[in-house]
Motif scaffolding. Structure first.
Motif, short mmCIF file in Angstrom:
data_model
loop_
_atom_site.label_atom_id
_atom_site.label_comp_id
_atom_site.label_asym_id
_atom_site.label_seq_id
_atom_site.Cartn_x
_atom_site.Cartn_y
_atom_site.Cartn_z
N SER A 50 0.86 -1.02 0.17
CA SER A 50 -0.12 -0.15 -0.06
C SER A 50 0.88 1.35 -0.12
O SER A 50 1.99 1.09 -0.03
N ARG A 62 4.62 7.54 1.94
CA ARG A 62 5.22 6.34 2.34
C ARG A 62 4.59 5.35 1.36
O ARG A 62 3.53 5.29 0.94
N ILE A 64 4.61 0.94 1.62
CA ILE A 64 4.73 -0.26 2.50
C ILE A 64 4.89 -1.14 1.50
O ILE A 64 3.97 -1.59 0.74
N ILE A 87 7.66 -6.66 7.10
CA ILE A 87 7.11 -5.51 6.32
C ILE A 87 8.06 -4.14 6.60
O ILE A 87 8.62 -3.93 7.65
N ARG A 89 8.27 0.04 5.65
CA ARG A 89 7.83 1.20 5.35
C ARG A 89 8.90 2.14 4.95
O ARG A 89 9.84 2.46 5.85
N ALA A 91 9.67 5.95 3.73
CA ALA A 91 9.07 7.28 3.89
C ALA A 91 10.05 8.37 3.29
O ALA A 91 11.08 8.36 3.41
N GLN A 119 11.35 2.03 8.07
CA GLN A 119 10.96 1.25 9.26
C GLN A 119 10.54 -0.16 8.84
O GLN A 119 10.21 -0.44 7.80
N GLN A 138 14.33 1.21 12.90
CA GLN A 138 13.99 2.20 11.99
C GLN A 138 15.40 2.56 11.43
O GLN A 138 16.36 2.53 12.36
N THR A 173 -1.12 -1.17 8.36
CA THR A 173 -1.67 -1.07 6.70
C THR A 173 -2.57 -2.23 6.57
O THR A 173 -2.20 -3.22 6.81
#
Length: 177
Positions: A50, A62, A64, A87, A89, A91, A119, A138, A173
Motif C-alpha cells: 500500500s 510512504r 509499504i 514489512i 515502510r 518514507a 521502518q 528504524q 496497513t
C-alpha cells in the motif's frame, strides 16, 4: 628520506581513513537496538502492499512493502501474520512538484522528496513474544537508528491498535487492491 616520510604519511592517512570508514559501519550499527532488526538487503524488490500520506509533523509519503510471506498473508487476510513476515515502510518528504504543475491547469501534483527513514517490522512470535510477536527497527541512510527510546516507541504505538481492532496483529496497513 623525505620521499619515504611523505609516502609513509600518505599511507598512514589512507589507512586511517579506510579504518574509520569500516569502524563507522560496525555490524552492531546495522541492527536496531532492543530488537536487533536489520534492514533486509533486497527489500526494494519486494511487493507493494500500500501507500500512505501522513500529514502533521511528519508530512511524508510512504510506500509499504512486504516479503513473500507477508504479502501472501495480506492477500489472504490471514491474521495473525505468520512468523517470517517482514514489512518495510519507506518514507519521503511529501512535497509539491512545481515542475509537474506547469503541465496541469492548477497546482495539484505532489511527489516523494528526499527520503526520511525506513521502518522495518519482523514477525517472530518466540523471539519477540514481549512485543506481540513483532520486532522493530528504524533506519536512516542505511544505518539503524540507535536511539533505544525511539525503537521502544514502535511497539508502544502499534499496541494501541489492539484497543481499536483485535484482528490487526499490530499492523497499521491494509492491503490495497
Amino acid at each position: 628520506m623525505k620521499r619515504l616520510s611523505i609516502s609513509s604519511l600518505a599511507f598512514a592517512i589512507l589507512s586511517f581513513g579506510v579504518s574509520a570508514v569500516f569502524a563507522a559501519q560496525r555490524p552492531e550499527d546495522q541492527r536496531s537496538p532492543v530488537y536487533g532488526v536489520k534492514l533486509p538487503e533486497d527489500y526494494r524488490d519486494w511487493t507493494l502492499i500500500s501507500v500512505a500520506h501522513e500529514a502533521g509533523r511528519n508530512n511524508d509519503i510512504r510506500a509499504i512493502l512486504g516479503n513473500d510471506i507477508a504479502v501472501k498473508a495480506f492477500r489472504a487476510g490471514k491474521r495473525p501474520f505468520p512468523d517470517g513476515s517482514v514489512i518495510v515502510r519507506l518514507a519521503w518528504q511529501y512535497q509539491s512538484s512545481s515542475r509537474n504543475d506547469t503541465v496541469f491547469p492548477a497546482p495539484q501534483s505532489f511527489v516523494a522528496g528526499p527520503p526520511t527513514n525506513i521502518q522495518v517490522s519482523v514477525k517472530d512470535s518466540k523471539r519477540y513474544a514481549a512485543s506481540g510477536g513483532w520486532g522493530y527497527g528504524q533506519f536512516e541512510n542505511g544505518m539503524a537508528n540507535q536511539d533505544t527510546m525511539l525503537t521502544q516507541s514502535c511497539f508502544a504505538c502499534h499496541v494501541k491498535l489492539d484497543a481499536l481492532e483485535k484482528n490487526a496483529d499490530l499492523v497499521f496497513t491494509a492491503y490495497s487492491q
